[in-house]
Motif scaffolding. Sequence first.
Motif, PDB file in Angstrom:
ATOM      1  N   UNK A  76       1.733 -23.435   6.361  1.00  0.00           N
ATOM      2  CA  UNK A  76       2.224 -22.494   5.345  1.00  0.00           C
ATOM      3  C   UNK A  76       1.128 -22.019   4.410  1.00  0.00           C
ATOM      4  N   UNK A  77       0.284 -22.954   3.965  1.00  0.00           N
ATOM      5  CA  UNK A  77      -0.843 -22.572   3.114  1.00  0.00           C
ATOM      6  C   UNK A  77      -1.771 -21.621   3.869  1.00  0.00           C
ATOM      7  N   UNK A  78      -2.086 -21.964   5.112  1.00  0.00           N
ATOM      8  CA  UNK A  78      -2.983 -21.120   5.909  1.00  0.00           C
ATOM      9  C   UNK A  78      -2.376 -19.737   6.129  1.00  0.00           C
ATOM     10  N   UNK A  79      -1.097 -19.690   6.472  1.00  0.00           N
ATOM     11  CA  UNK A  79      -0.455 -18.397   6.702  1.00  0.00           C
ATOM     12  C   UNK A  79      -0.405 -17.564   5.431  1.00  0.00           C
ATOM     13  N   UNK A  80      -0.093 -18.198   4.309  1.00  0.00           N
ATOM     14  CA  UNK A  80      -0.041 -17.463   3.046  1.00  0.00           C
ATOM     15  C   UNK A  80      -1.396 -16.905   2.661  1.00  0.00           C
ATOM     16  N   UNK A  81      -2.420 -17.750   2.706  1.00  0.00           N
ATOM     17  CA  UNK A  81      -3.770 -17.286   2.372  1.00  0.00           C
ATOM     18  C   UNK A  81      -4.264 -16.253   3.379  1.00  0.00           C
ATOM     19  N   UNK A  82      -4.049 -16.526   4.659  1.00  0.00           N
ATOM     20  CA  UNK A  82      -4.513 -15.614   5.704  1.00  0.00           C
ATOM     21  C   UNK A  82      -3.865 -14.250   5.613  1.00  0.00           C
ATOM     22  N   UNK A  83      -2.579 -14.254   5.344  1.00  0.00           N
ATOM     23  CA  UNK A  83      -1.862 -12.980   5.218  1.00  0.00           C
ATOM     24  C   UNK A  83      -2.339 -12.204   3.995  1.00  0.00           C
ATOM     25  N   UNK A  84      -2.461 -12.914   2.874  1.00  0.00           N
ATOM     26  CA  UNK A  84      -2.888 -12.252   1.642  1.00  0.00           C
ATOM     27  C   UNK A  84      -4.320 -11.754   1.692  1.00  0.00           C
ATOM     28  N   UNK A  85      -5.172 -12.442   2.426  1.00  0.00           N
ATOM     29  CA  UNK A  85      -6.588 -12.089   2.502  1.00  0.00           C
ATOM     30  C   UNK A  85      -6.953 -11.354   3.788  1.00  0.00           C
ATOM     31  N   UNK A  86      -5.976 -11.179   4.662  1.00  0.00           N
ATOM     32  CA  UNK A  86      -6.183 -10.529   5.963  1.00  0.00           C
ATOM     33  C   UNK A  86      -7.293 -11.239   6.750  1.00  0.00           C
TER      34      UNK A  86
END
Length: 121
Positions: A76-86
């Motif tokens: 979840x942390x990875x997906x949230x950061x990855x999505x927000x930062x592309x």
Amino acid sequence: MKILALDASTEACSAAVYVNGEIVERLTIAPRKHIEILMPMIKEVMAESELEFSDLNGLAFSAGPGSFAGLRIACGFAQGLGSGLDLPIVPVSTLATLALPLLEEHPAAKVMPLMDAKMQE
């Protein structure tokens, strides 16, 4: 290359930043506290690395096997950061991570990493 890696698959919780061959990491044994400590750990390794989130080239997270709740937290942390930062996100096998140091030292070895599955398994 600048990569943020997260692991919450076991009772240990860790965050690490890889920057051009150097690693800054935090690891804490804290059963059932991962959701509370992972973000502060991430902020610490980013600050020590003198990086902004926008400086990252990618993210990695331990994808299991491991604690179901812990795997969801790191993912979840990875997906949230990855999505927000592309940013690209790479799932990494917990067992492959356990085997890597031995394989680096003994490339021809046959390695079978194991984890305690609890529940007498």
